[in-house]
Design a protein around this motif. Sequence first.
Motif, PDB file in Angstrom:
ATOM      1  N   ASP A  60       1.887  17.538   9.893  1.00  0.00           N
ATOM      2  CA  ASP A  60       2.151  17.787  11.188  1.00  0.00           C
ATOM      3  C   ASP A  60       1.384  17.006  12.090  1.00  0.00           C
ATOM      4  N   ALA A  61       0.112  16.663  11.819  1.00  0.00           N
ATOM      5  CA  ALA A  61      -0.916  15.777  12.619  1.00  0.00           C
ATOM      6  C   ALA A  61      -0.460  14.390  12.572  1.00  0.00           C
ATOM      7  N   ALA A  62       0.079  13.909  11.277  1.00  0.00           N
ATOM      8  CA  ALA A  62       0.157  12.688  11.054  1.00  0.00           C
ATOM      9  C   ALA A  62       1.639  12.326  11.728  1.00  0.00           C
ATOM     10  N   LEU A  63       2.498  13.164  11.719  1.00  0.00           N
ATOM     11  CA  LEU A  63       4.020  13.140  12.343  1.00  0.00           C
ATOM     12  C   LEU A  63       3.725  12.983  13.787  1.00  0.00           C
ATOM     13  N   ILE A  64       2.766  13.806  14.406  1.00  0.00           N
ATOM     14  CA  ILE A  64       2.686  13.837  15.846  1.00  0.00           C
ATOM     15  C   ILE A  64       1.988  12.404  16.377  1.00  0.00           C
ATOM     16  N   ALA A  65       1.097  11.925  15.471  1.00  0.00           N
ATOM     17  CA  ALA A  65       0.604  10.623  15.642  1.00  0.00           C
ATOM     18  C   ALA A  65       1.668   9.535  15.541  1.00  0.00           C
ATOM     19  N   LEU A  66       2.671   9.591  14.707  1.00  0.00           N
ATOM     20  CA  LEU A  66       3.526   8.576  14.740  1.00  0.00           C
ATOM     21  C   LEU A  66       4.567   8.562  15.667  1.00  0.00           C
ATOM     22  N   ILE A  67       4.843   9.856  16.234  1.00  0.00           N
ATOM     23  CA  ILE A  67       5.904   9.994  17.318  1.00  0.00           C
ATOM     24  C   ILE A  67       5.297   9.576  18.697  1.00  0.00           C
ATOM     25  N   LYS A  68       3.883  10.199  18.964  1.00  0.00           N
ATOM     26  CA  LYS A  68       3.431  10.211  20.426  1.00  0.00           C
ATOM     27  C   LYS A  68       2.361   9.031  20.456  1.00  0.00           C
ATOM     28  N   GLY A  69       1.859   8.421  19.360  1.00  0.00           N
ATOM     29  CA  GLY A  69       0.931   7.313  19.244  1.00  0.00           C
ATOM     30  C   GLY A  69       1.513   5.875  19.744  1.00  0.00           C
ATOM     31  N   PRO A  70       0.675   5.063  20.021  1.00  0.00           N
ATOM     32  CA  PRO A  70       1.189   3.799  20.268  1.00  0.00           C
ATOM     33  C   PRO A  70       1.858   3.042  19.162  1.00  0.00           C
ATOM     34  N   LYS A  71       2.897   2.342  19.362  1.00  0.00           N
ATOM     35  CA  LYS A  71       3.698   1.285  18.463  1.00  0.00           C
ATOM     36  C   LYS A  71       2.560   0.294  17.661  1.00  0.00           C
ATOM     37  N   GLN A  72       3.112  -0.079  16.660  1.00  0.00           N
ATOM     38  CA  GLN A  72       2.371  -1.076  15.992  1.00  0.00           C
ATOM     39  C   GLN A  72       2.325  -2.342  16.551  1.00  0.00           C
ATOM     40  N   GLN A  73       1.098  -2.817  16.738  1.00  0.00           N
ATOM     41  CA  GLN A  73       0.657  -4.238  17.203  1.00  0.00           C
ATOM     42  C   GLN A  73       0.857  -5.185  16.294  1.00  0.00           C
ATOM     43  N   GLY A  74       1.278  -6.503  16.369  1.00  0.00           N
ATOM     44  CA  GLY A  74       1.348  -7.619  15.515  1.00  0.00           C
ATOM     45  C   GLY A  74       0.311  -8.421  15.247  1.00  0.00           C
ATOM     46  N   ALA A  75       0.439  -9.505  14.723  1.00  0.00           N
ATOM     47  CA  ALA A  75      -0.856 -10.556  14.302  1.00  0.00           C
ATOM     48  C   ALA A  75      -0.157 -11.888  14.718  1.00  0.00           C
ATOM     49  N   PRO A  76      -0.835 -12.907  15.414  1.00  0.00           N
ATOM     50  CA  PRO A  76      -0.259 -14.133  15.685  1.00  0.00           C
ATOM     51  C   PRO A  76      -0.243 -14.921  14.352  1.00  0.00           C
ATOM     52  N   ALA A  77       0.948 -16.010  14.105  1.00  0.00           N
ATOM     53  CA  ALA A  77       0.871 -16.597  13.071  1.00  0.00           C
ATOM     54  C   ALA A  77      -0.402 -17.302  12.586  1.00  0.00           C
ATOM     55  N   GLY A  78      -0.692 -17.434  11.409  1.00  0.00           N
ATOM     56  CA  GLY A  78      -1.935 -17.833  10.729  1.00  0.00           C
ATOM     57  C   GLY A  78      -3.206 -16.988  10.814  1.00  0.00           C
ATOM     58  N   LYS A  79      -2.939 -15.519  11.392  1.00  0.00           N
ATOM     59  CA  LYS A  79      -4.211 -14.724  11.874  1.00  0.00           C
ATOM     60  C   LYS A  79      -4.469 -13.610  10.627  1.00  0.00           C
ATOM     61  N   VAL A  80      -3.349 -13.515   9.771  1.00  0.00           N
ATOM     62  CA  VAL A  80      -3.602 -12.708   8.768  1.00  0.00           C
ATOM     63  C   VAL A  80      -4.179 -13.036   7.631  1.00  0.00           C
ATOM     64  N   PRO A  81      -4.784 -12.145   6.651  1.00  0.00           N
ATOM     65  CA  PRO A  81      -5.643 -12.725   5.659  1.00  0.00           C
ATOM     66  C   PRO A  81      -5.127 -13.384   4.397  1.00  0.00           C
ATOM     67  N   GLY A  82      -3.580 -12.954   4.235  1.00  0.00           N
ATOM     68  CA  GLY A  82      -2.850 -13.480   3.120  1.00  0.00           C
ATOM     69  C   GLY A  82      -1.439 -13.411   3.206  1.00  0.00           C
ATOM     70  N   ARG A  83      -0.615 -13.474   2.223  1.00  0.00           N
ATOM     71  CA  ARG A  83       1.047 -13.352   2.452  1.00  0.00           C
ATOM     72  C   ARG A  83       1.179 -12.171   3.005  1.00  0.00           C
ATOM     73  N   VAL A  84       2.185 -11.997   3.732  1.00  0.00           N
ATOM     74  CA  VAL A  84       2.729 -10.547   4.170  1.00  0.00           C
ATOM     75  C   VAL A  84       4.309 -10.656   3.700  1.00  0.00           C
ATOM     76  N   THR A  85       4.508  -9.543   3.174  1.00  0.00           N
ATOM     77  CA  THR A  85       5.951  -9.260   2.833  1.00  0.00           C
ATOM     78  C   THR A  85       6.474  -8.016   3.326  1.00  0.00           C
ATOM     79  N   ILE A  86       7.529  -7.779   4.054  1.00  0.00           N
ATOM     80  CA  ILE A  86       8.173  -6.603   4.307  1.00  0.00           C
ATOM     81  C   ILE A  86       9.322  -6.317   3.637  1.00  0.00           C
ATOM     82  N   GLY A  87       9.478  -5.156   3.131  1.00  0.00           N
ATOM     83  CA  GLY A  87      10.639  -4.764   2.306  1.00  0.00           C
ATOM     84  C   GLY A  87      11.381  -3.934   3.072  1.00  0.00           C
ATOM     85  N   TRP A  88      12.791  -3.867   3.367  1.00  0.00           N
ATOM     86  CA  TRP A  88      13.468  -2.702   4.085  1.00  0.00           C
ATOM     87  C   TRP A  88      14.645  -2.444   3.363  1.00  0.00           C
ATOM     88  N   GLY A  89      14.900  -1.131   3.396  1.00  0.00           N
ATOM     89  CA  GLY A  89      16.127  -0.658   2.911  1.00  0.00           C
ATOM     90  C   GLY A  89      17.430  -0.788   3.858  1.00  0.00           C
TER      91      GLY A  89
END
Length: 260
Positions: A181-210
Amino acid sequence: MTLNHVRRGNGSPLLLVHGLGAGWQSWSPILDGLAEHREVIAVDLPGFGETPPLAGDVSIATLTDSVVDFIREQDLDGISTVGQSMGGRMVLELARRGVGGDTVALDPGGFWSDREVALFGATLRPSIALVKALRGMLPALLSNPAGRTLLLAQLSARPWALSRETVLNDVRGLADSPSTDAALIALIKGPKQQGAPAGKVPGRVTIGWGRRDLVTVPRQAARATQLFPDAVLHWFEGCGHFPQWDAPHEATRLILDHTD
């Protein structure tokens, strides 16, 4: 705190971070397949599985802090990370912070509009309440296709085709985990996810979506790739919110091919 975890297999290490549900056992459909090639380390987040809840605030930030601490405690700097749903969001947050190596995020949360997150809360909260109310009947309900369809239509594109063993631990985890319940509230009421500028992540990033995800709906993928411009997007055709349920072989291959 030290996160409860399991280790299986040999090879370069791979850290698995679950979403709402059973803890590390959420990865059971693909764990052995991954462990044939890698040393797989799957954690229970605080308040899930066998890890006790956080003493203070439960948020995406504090849950992610617990994973950062685990990586440091276990001398796993640079480890490739994989997450699904809430865990998918968390491994992207690790990448944004510069923690870890390659990243695979499956159907991550946090990229919704205000209207979408309101709908997410309005639909998932009653679903979790129903699962809690039916706790004692879950093994029987999930043993037949009609029961799986009733309970899992929001989570899987083909719930009738899944086995009880595939889904029971996660559904029980939704009912039993102290931090659901607490994690669900955090997802609903908390801030949205921030991003990272190009070249600032430590490795490859892959996003899979259904393509048929009804929890984090597919149009959110465009926002995720805008915020993480280094990311490669992979579509799971005919798949819902849990690729490890609906497309286990494809999910395994994606993870192995996109992490070192």
